[in-house]
Design a protein around this motif. Structure first.
Motif, PDB file in Angstrom:
ATOM      1  N   ASP A 179       0.829  -1.205   0.000  1.00 21.39           N
ATOM      2  CA  ASP A 179       0.000   0.000   0.000  1.00 21.39           C
ATOM      3  C   ASP A 179       0.866   1.258   0.000  1.00 21.39           C
ATOM      4  N   GLU A 180       1.901   1.251   0.841  1.00 19.20           N
ATOM      5  CA  GLU A 180       2.770   2.419   0.936  1.00 19.20           C
ATOM      6  C   GLU A 180       3.562   2.622  -0.355  1.00 19.20           C
ATOM      7  N   ARG A 181       4.061   1.546  -0.916  1.00 20.03           N
ATOM      8  CA  ARG A 181       4.830   1.651  -2.154  1.00 20.03           C
ATOM      9  C   ARG A 181       3.960   2.178  -3.291  1.00 20.03           C
ATOM     10  N   ALA A 182       2.725   1.693  -3.393  1.00 22.09           N
ATOM     11  CA  ALA A 182       1.822   2.158  -4.449  1.00 22.09           C
ATOM     12  C   ALA A 182       1.555   3.651  -4.307  1.00 22.09           C
ATOM     13  N   ALA A 183       1.351   4.112  -3.077  1.00 16.16           N
ATOM     14  CA  ALA A 183       1.107   5.533  -2.848  1.00 16.16           C
ATOM     15  C   ALA A 183       2.340   6.360  -3.194  1.00 16.16           C
ATOM     16  N   LEU A 184       3.519   5.871  -2.823  1.00 18.47           N
ATOM     17  CA  LEU A 184       4.748   6.605  -3.121  1.00 18.47           C
ATOM     18  C   LEU A 184       5.009   6.646  -4.616  1.00 18.47           C
ATOM     19  N   GLU A 185       4.815   5.534  -5.294  1.00 15.49           N
ATOM     20  CA  GLU A 185       5.036   5.507  -6.734  1.00 15.49           C
ATOM     21  C   GLU A 185       4.101   6.474  -7.459  1.00 15.49           C
ATOM     22  N   ALA A 186       2.853   6.549  -7.001  1.00 11.48           N
ATOM     23  CA  ALA A 186       1.903   7.492  -7.601  1.00 11.48           C
ATOM     24  C   ALA A 186       2.348   8.921  -7.358  1.00 11.48           C
ATOM     25  N   SER A 187       2.885   9.187  -6.173  1.00 17.42           N
ATOM     26  CA  SER A 187       3.349  10.535  -5.854  1.00 17.42           C
ATOM     27  C   SER A 187       4.588  10.886  -6.665  1.00 17.42           C
TER      28      SER A 187
END
Length: 204
Positions: A60-68
């Protein structure tokens, strides 16, 4: 919701609240409304449960960071840096279990699992550092700044806020569930990191 999802939800809530060392498989089974044998059949023991919870939190955290980072740096690196800070704070406010899991971990929780930081934390921190390096080279970030410590300062502050909050005048804790307090903390975090990074102009 499948039994596996029910188990992982219960395990996540308990590990976030009590830590790995303070949580038993029986507590997880009871919270999920199942017996220990069913939990073990679907997910395994406490160690396997914890690793599954950490893996899901990381995804979840990686997906959010990649989107950012996909929106980074944009036309203005200073605006982009503040956007990155906002995205991280928003993620942690929306998913308070993630900083809670890591806060327990950093207080010597699950000490027998030695590779978690190398596998999950370091790659994300490195991705942010890599994204910020052009801003350092261009002079938007002060070249004397210790970038690693600047990134970790943001992590420490956001995790501390989402886990511990701030005391109001009556001594009650206010954190991510209070929009007014989140706005105050967001403004404070922007000012703090703007100065820490030596960014030009005023913090938005």
């Amino acid at each position: 919701m499948t039994q596996v999802e029910v188990i992982l939800k219960a395990a996540t809530q308990l590990f976030a609240a009590l830590g790995y060392d303070g949580t038993s498989t029986r507590q997880i089974a009871d919270a999920a409304g199942l017996n220990i044998a069913t939990v073990s059949y679907h997910v395994g023991g406490k160690r396997e449960l914890y690793l599954a919870v950490i893996e899901r939190a990381h995804q979840d955290e990686r997906a959010a960071l990649e989107a950012s980072l996909a929106r980074f740096p944009g036309d203005d690196p200073v605006v982009a840096i503040h956007g990155l800070i906002d995205d991280y704070l928003d993620f942690c406010v929306e998913h308070p279990e993630v900083p809670a899991l890591w806060m327990h971990r950093w207080l010597s929780d699950a000490g027998d699992l030695t590779e978690l930081e190398k596998e999950y934390v370091q790659p994300l921190v490195a991705a942010v550092a890599t994204a910020l390096e052009p801003a350092v080279a261009a002079g938007a970030i002060d070249q004397d700044v210790d970038l690693q410590f600047a990134i970790w300062t943001t992590i420490w502050c956001v995790h501390g806020f989402t886990k511990g909050g701030v005391l109001d005048t009556d001594g009650r804790r206010r954190a991510g569930g209070d929009p007014a307090v989140v706005r105050r903390f967001r403004a404070h975090l922007h000012q703090t990191m703007h100065r820490a990074l030596g960014l030009p102009g005023q913090a938005p």
